[in-house]
Design a protein around this motif. Structure first.
Motif, PDB file in Angstrom:
ATOM      1  N   VAL A  44       0.813  -1.217   0.000  1.00 38.74           N
ATOM      2  CA  VAL A  44       0.000   0.000   0.000  1.00 38.74           C
ATOM      3  C   VAL A  44       0.849   1.272   0.000  1.00 38.74           C
ATOM      4  O   VAL A  44       0.343   2.362   0.234  1.00 38.74           O
ATOM      5  N   GLY A  45       2.147   1.136  -0.287  1.00 41.42           N
ATOM      6  CA  GLY A  45       3.028   2.294  -0.233  1.00 41.42           C
ATOM      7  C   GLY A  45       3.423   2.593   1.197  1.00 41.42           C
ATOM      8  O   GLY A  45       3.522   1.701   2.043  1.00 41.42           O
ATOM      9  N   ALA A  46       3.641   3.868   1.497  1.00 40.22           N
ATOM     10  CA  ALA A  46       4.048   4.256   2.848  1.00 40.22           C
ATOM     11  C   ALA A  46       2.911   3.990   3.827  1.00 40.22           C
ATOM     12  O   ALA A  46       1.761   4.339   3.564  1.00 40.22           O
ATOM     13  N   TRP A  47       3.211   3.389   4.959  1.00 37.43           N
ATOM     14  CA  TRP A  47       2.171   3.049   5.939  1.00 37.43           C
ATOM     15  C   TRP A  47       2.639   3.205   7.381  1.00 37.43           C
ATOM     16  O   TRP A  47       1.834   3.448   8.269  1.00 37.43           O
ATOM     17  N   SER A  48       3.934   3.058   7.638  1.00 33.84           N
ATOM     18  CA  SER A  48       4.437   3.100   9.006  1.00 33.84           C
ATOM     19  C   SER A  48       4.300   4.509   9.588  1.00 33.84           C
ATOM     20  O   SER A  48       4.701   5.488   8.950  1.00 33.84           O
ATOM     21  N   PRO A  49       3.770   4.643  10.803  1.00 30.94           N
ATOM     22  CA  PRO A  49       3.649   5.985  11.401  1.00 30.94           C
ATOM     23  C   PRO A  49       5.000   6.645  11.646  1.00 30.94           C
ATOM     24  O   PRO A  49       5.111   7.872  11.571  1.00 30.94           O
ATOM     25  N   ASN A  50       6.018   5.850  11.909  1.00 29.62           N
ATOM     26  CA  ASN A  50       7.336   6.425  12.167  1.00 29.62           C
ATOM     27  C   ASN A  50       7.970   6.977  10.898  1.00 29.62           C
ATOM     28  O   ASN A  50       8.540   8.080  10.899  1.00 29.62           O
ATOM     29  N   THR A  51       7.886   6.233   9.804  1.00 36.05           N
ATOM     30  CA  THR A  51       8.482   6.726   8.562  1.00 36.05           C
ATOM     31  C   THR A  51       7.647   7.849   7.947  1.00 36.05           C
ATOM     32  O   THR A  51       8.193   8.741   7.290  1.00 36.05           O
ATOM     33  N   TRP A  52       6.333   7.828   8.181  1.00 35.73           N
ATOM     34  CA  TRP A  52       5.502   8.922   7.678  1.00 35.73           C
ATOM     35  C   TRP A  52       5.895  10.251   8.312  1.00 35.73           C
ATOM     36  O   TRP A  52       5.821  11.314   7.691  1.00 35.73           O
ATOM     37  N   ARG A  53       6.318  10.224   9.565  1.00 33.28           N
ATOM     38  CA  ARG A  53       6.760  11.468  10.209  1.00 33.28           C
ATOM     39  C   ARG A  53       7.866  12.124   9.395  1.00 33.28           C
ATOM     40  O   ARG A  53       7.853  13.335   9.127  1.00 33.28           O
ATOM     41  N   THR A  54       8.860  11.318   9.008  1.00 35.19           N
ATOM     42  CA  THR A  54       9.991  11.849   8.246  1.00 35.19           C
ATOM     43  C   THR A  54       9.555  12.299   6.864  1.00 35.19           C
ATOM     44  O   THR A  54       9.977  13.355   6.369  1.00 35.19           O
ATOM     45  N   ARG A  55       8.683  11.527   6.229  1.00 38.74           N
ATOM     46  CA  ARG A  55       8.201  11.895   4.892  1.00 38.74           C
ATOM     47  C   ARG A  55       7.448  13.225   4.946  1.00 38.74           C
ATOM     48  O   ARG A  55       7.593  14.075   4.057  1.00 38.74           O
ATOM     49  N   PHE A  56       6.644  13.410   5.973  1.00 33.52           N
ATOM     50  CA  PHE A  56       5.938  14.686   6.129  1.00 33.52           C
ATOM     51  C   PHE A  56       6.921  15.854   6.204  1.00 33.52           C
ATOM     52  O   PHE A  56       6.718  16.897   5.573  1.00 33.52           O
ATOM     53  N   ILE A  57       7.977  15.697   6.971  1.00 34.33           N
ATOM     54  CA  ILE A  57       8.957  16.779   7.136  1.00 34.33           C
ATOM     55  C   ILE A  57       9.611  17.111   5.801  1.00 34.33           C
ATOM     56  O   ILE A  57       9.745  18.283   5.431  1.00 34.33           O
ATOM     57  N   LEU A  58      10.034  16.087   5.082  1.00 30.09           N
ATOM     58  CA  LEU A  58      10.702  16.306   3.792  1.00 30.09           C
ATOM     59  C   LEU A  58       9.779  17.032   2.816  1.00 30.09           C
ATOM     60  O   LEU A  58      10.201  17.943   2.097  1.00 30.09           O
ATOM     61  N   ASN A  59       8.511  16.620   2.783  1.00 30.16           N
ATOM     62  CA  ASN A  59       7.552  17.272   1.893  1.00 30.16           C
ATOM     63  C   ASN A  59       7.246  18.698   2.347  1.00 30.16           C
ATOM     64  O   ASN A  59       7.172  19.621   1.532  1.00 30.16           O
ATOM     65  N   TYR A  60       7.067  18.889   3.646  1.00 34.38           N
ATOM     66  CA  TYR A  60       6.735  20.208   4.169  1.00 34.38           C
ATOM     67  C   TYR A  60       7.865  21.204   3.939  1.00 34.38           C
ATOM     68  O   TYR A  60       7.630  22.370   3.581  1.00 34.38           O
ATOM     69  N   LYS A  61       9.088  20.742   4.096  1.00 36.51           N
ATOM     70  CA  LYS A  61      10.256  21.604   3.889  1.00 36.51           C
ATOM     71  C   LYS A  61      10.663  21.706   2.417  1.00 36.51           C
ATOM     72  O   LYS A  61      11.609  22.411   2.082  1.00 36.51           O
ATOM     73  N   ARG A  62       9.949  20.948   1.571  1.00 34.87           N
ATOM     74  CA  ARG A  62      10.203  20.981   0.116  1.00 34.87           C
ATOM     75  C   ARG A  62      11.634  20.592  -0.209  1.00 34.87           C
ATOM     76  O   ARG A  62      12.291  21.184  -1.091  1.00 34.87           O
ATOM     77  N   LEU A  63      12.128  19.587   0.489  1.00 36.21           N
ATOM     78  CA  LEU A  63      13.477  19.095   0.249  1.00 36.21           C
ATOM     79  C   LEU A  63      13.449  17.976  -0.790  1.00 36.21           C
ATOM     80  O   LEU A  63      12.595  17.091  -0.709  1.00 36.21           O
ATOM     81  N   PRO A  64      14.352  17.991  -1.749  1.00 40.42           N
ATOM     82  CA  PRO A  64      14.395  16.902  -2.724  1.00 40.42           C
ATOM     83  C   PRO A  64      14.810  15.598  -2.050  1.00 40.42           C
ATOM     84  O   PRO A  64      15.765  15.578  -1.269  1.00 40.42           O
ATOM     85  N   TYR A  65      14.075  14.537  -2.322  1.00 41.70           N
ATOM     86  CA  TYR A  65      14.420  13.249  -1.730  1.00 41.70           C
ATOM     87  C   TYR A  65      13.926  12.123  -2.621  1.00 41.70           C
ATOM     88  O   TYR A  65      13.105  12.325  -3.521  1.00 41.70           O
ATOM     89  N   GLN A  66      14.433  10.955  -2.364  1.00 41.29           N
ATOM     90  CA  GLN A  66      13.943   9.755  -3.035  1.00 41.29           C
ATOM     91  C   GLN A  66      13.868   8.623  -2.025  1.00 41.29           C
ATOM     92  O   GLN A  66      14.608   8.612  -1.039  1.00 41.29           O
TER      93      GLN A  66
END
Length: 295
Positions: A44-66
């Protein structure tokens, strides 16, 4: 390249602070290389609450990531290969624990043209590292880091265990292979001392867990209602606290822990609680949707 030497492995807040002091030019630097986010593989793609925290930060800060997707059995060998430190070490047994999320921030050493990089593990440590290193679009606004730390601890102590009891037995259903499913079951059995199907309560006990979960959200709603306006934890301002809370909602939403509640069928825990407190939690989920991109 020897990853053990080339990377600077950070697994504690104090080490993050020491690194930033030693490399002040890193803070606020405009970056051109993507951050690598190591996330848990699923159907289902991203699902873990712990990893979603980091993904939110990267998206919110508009940082390039993969994203590099890692299956449960491969977490430890993958992180060891990269020279990334364990998240924790047991004082009693010396056993090392490797968990996700982890990030590899490339090109943040003394020279952006070298292969040096910084590796960081543990969602809370990653949050502090990213906010210190890339202060634009802060996730701890108005000097709120200490208060948000208390909030996050409250969520982890009072809500996470209840949600876990309701959904942990459904997590193998979103893992791709039998190897991953069995690894997860075995790992949880080592933690709880029993099969995950026995961890999730049934009958009246399950209804009691639901009642306790509702009471905790009643308390949270009571406190958040003191804000003059806005559905974020800090009213009109997005913060790390919102990311932690919505990451929990996404965990509920992506775990197919169906059943009955008050005589009605439901597919996930989120289906039940999204309407609680006049839809406050659904509004918060919708407000954070703009930061849910999966790169």
């Amino acid at each position: 390249m020897n990853h053990q030497n080339a990377s600077k492995c950070i697994s504690r807040v104090a080490q993050v602070q020491q690194h930033l002091i030693a490399h002040p030019s890193v803070q606020g630097r405009t970056r051109d290389k993507p951050i690598i986010l190591y996330d848990l593989k699923s159907t289902v793609g991203a699902w873990s609450p712990n990893t979603w925290r980091t993904r939110f930060i990267l998206n919110y800060k508009r940082l390039p990531y993969q994203t590099v997707w890692v299956s449960f059995p491969d977490i430890e060998p993958e992180l060891r290969k990269l020279g990334i430190a364990p998240t924790a070490v047991s004082r009693r047994t010396g056993l090392e624990f490797y968990t996700l999320p982890a990030i590899r921030d490339q090109g943040t050493g003394r020279s952006v043209e070298t292969d040096d990089y910084v590796s960081v593990v543990d969602s809370s440590v990653i949050a502090e590292y990213l906010d210190e290193t890339y202060p634009e679009h802060p996730i701890f606004p108005a000097d709120s880091k200490a208060l948000q730390s208390v909030f996050v601890m409250w969520i982890k102590t009072n809500i996470y265990p209840l949600v876990g009891r309701l959904i942990v037995s459904s997590i193998p259903d979103i893992l791709a292979s039998e190897r991953e499913k069995q690894y997860f079951r075995d790992a949880q059995k080592r933690i709880f001392g029993k099969d995950i199907n026995d961890v999730c309560p049934k009958g009246e006990i399950r209804q009691k867990v639901w009642q306790q979960l509702g009471q905790q959200f009643d308390t949270l709603d009571e406190h958040l209602s003191r804000n003059r306006s806005g559905d974020f934890v800090m009213g009109e301002t997005v913060s790390y606290a919102d990311m932690v809370l919505v990451a929990l909602f996404l965990w509920m939403k992506n775990s197919p822990s169906g059943g009955q509640r008050d005589g009605e069928e439901f597919k996930t825990v989120w289906d039940v609680m999204k309407s609680w407190h006049n839809g406050r939690w659904a509004r918060l989920m919708d407000a954070m949707a703009q930061y849910m991109e999966q790169k």
